[in-house]
Design a protein around this motif. Sequence first.
Motif, short mmCIF file in Angstrom:
data_model
loop_
_atom_site.label_atom_id
_atom_site.label_comp_id
_atom_site.label_asym_id
_atom_site.label_seq_id
_atom_site.Cartn_x
_atom_site.Cartn_y
_atom_site.Cartn_z
N SER A 500 0.82 -1.31 0.03
CA SER A 500 0.05 0.03 -0.11
C SER A 500 0.83 1.24 0.01
O SER A 500 0.34 2.47 -0.52
N GLU A 501 1.93 1.08 0.53
CA GLU A 501 2.91 2.28 0.69
C GLU A 501 3.90 2.64 -0.73
O GLU A 501 4.63 3.63 -0.85
N VAL A 502 4.03 1.63 -1.44
CA VAL A 502 4.88 1.78 -2.66
C VAL A 502 4.04 2.22 -3.67
O VAL A 502 2.72 2.22 -3.70
N ARG A 503 4.58 2.47 -5.22
CA ARG A 503 3.88 2.85 -6.15
C ARG A 503 3.62 1.66 -7.09
O ARG A 503 4.39 0.57 -6.70
N GLN A 529 14.35 7.29 0.00
CA GLN A 529 14.40 7.31 1.72
C GLN A 529 13.04 7.60 2.17
O GLN A 529 12.71 6.97 3.23
N GLY A 530 12.19 8.47 1.39
CA GLY A 530 10.91 9.10 1.97
C GLY A 530 9.89 7.78 2.07
O GLY A 530 9.20 7.51 2.99
N ILE A 531 10.15 6.91 0.86
CA ILE A 531 9.02 5.75 0.78
C ILE A 531 9.50 4.56 1.84
O ILE A 531 8.77 4.23 2.72
N CYS A 532 10.81 4.46 2.03
CA CYS A 532 11.30 3.48 3.17
C CYS A 532 10.94 3.96 4.59
O CYS A 532 10.22 3.13 5.41
#
Length: 595
Positions: A500-503, A529-532
């Motif tokens: 759900s958090e990745v593109r 880094q923002g995604i992680c």
Amino acid sequence: MGRVADTIRAAVTLRSASKAIAAAGLYFALAASTIHLTSYEGSIATVWPANAVVVAMMLQRPRGEWPLYLLAALLGNGAANMAVRGAGVGSLMLGLSNLPEILIAAWGLRRGVSADNKLLHDKGSVIRFIFWSGLLAPAASTGFGALTAYLMFGQPIGESVAIWFAADALGLLVFTPFFHCLFAGQYLQCFRSKSGAERLQTLALQAVVVVVAAAVFRQSDFPLLFVPILPLILVTFRLGWLGTNLAVMLIAAIGAVATMHGAGPVSLVSWQGFWVEAAFFQVYLAFLLLTNMPIAASLDERRALLDKLAQRERAIHVLAESSSVLLVNFSPAGRVTQVAGDAVSIFGRSAQDLIGEDILDLQEVCADALMSAHVEAIDNPQGRAIAEIELEDGRWIEATFCACYDSEGQFAGSIATILDATRRKLRERQLADAAHTDELTGVLNRAGFMERFEAAIADERTTGISLALIDVDRFKSINDDFGHPAGDAVLREIAARLVSEVRDTDLVGRLGGDEFVILLRTGSTEVAQGICRRIVDRVASEAVYLPFGQDISAQISCGLVYHIAGLGVEDMIHNADAALYAAKRSGRNQLQVAA
């Protein structure tokens, strides 16, 4: 049951006896009329059709009944000779001389009758028929018969041999096919199958043969023996073997009667004498028969082949139209020559609209693939060429091309079997996805992720990627304290939160155990880094609710590495793993970036 069987056997025996009696009566009628009309002063007849009657009947009956028909021939022959010639012992001798001929002809021809009871059905059957009926069978009776004629009529032995052999050979050749077709019901069947116009045409053609033959053989002024050949050829091409045989028989009957009475073109031969004229007429009949018989048999064979091809083509059209298969014939140049099946569902056009189209004009998206398969089939005539094409609407078609050859072995193009392969391709894709999907979490398994990761590294168009390696903190304690079902629930929930958090362009996989991996398709270090960090915070911010009512707090550690030139798959995994363990050593629940 025994009485019923005896009754049936008695009925069969009575029926066989009645047929043999009919054969004797027909033999007598033909023999008597032939002797009366075509013999000179009661000597040997010019044409002898009586044997053909019995041979034709024997071909229709089992071999166990053949002795009945041989007896019928003997009685019919003897009765005819006694009635016309008044002969005594000679009648029995003439009858006996014909029996070997009848038996040999029936035995030799029996093996050549086709499964549908046709005597002359191809070129091979014609050759076999001429050998047995025109040579071997009459030769078996000629010696004894000619000797009997010599003793009875005082006819020179040489003339007796020649006339007897020719008369019996012509009788079998001309009349056996006619009577065989008559007794087998083929004339009646053929007549019933014709339309009213076709019946009139048949009768008119045979009437023309009779009129022309009668006109030719009534006059003795001009040598017009070639004239009956013209309507006979027309009959051959229009009516086939059945009509040809009947026409030859009519010409033989008309010509024989005229010749025996000294009329007709045969009387113009320079060597006068009955036996010379008879021999000349026999040669003429043999010429008519042997020139038209192979032609008629070949035409019938071709018609039968065309009928079979037409039936197969209709069957192919029916099968193709009732299924999703489309059959398309292409010329060597790639033009559509024949179409069978549902073309609308494949190409959006009717089958008739495709006729004459170039293969490159069928559909733009598949033109090149179809042409390539067509050319490959031409280059490899012993194999097949297969093209799988995805259409613009997402459907798939599969086209299998094979080379085609004509009857002379010349290349005639290709035939393509085209079908809608969408369901199969979807199934294949589902199976492939299942083989690369982690059964527990629904994300990519190790094999599936590594295949895509390696492809991304090898792709020269890749502008920037990052790899994040994730491990669940203290996952062993979760399993020990709450059990493996709870651990599985934690893994499923964490996988869902990662996805759900990745593109959509990113990939999430599970390498095994509690270890996850993410391929981030971005060259920006800030974005990666923002995604992680968002993932780490999301997992820790909300407890995992178990199916049986409890909840568990879970955290993850993450190691991130950026792809740089020269860095391979194993290198990136190794560096990400080092960063992951650095995060764990630093207190867990955090992100560490590889140096």
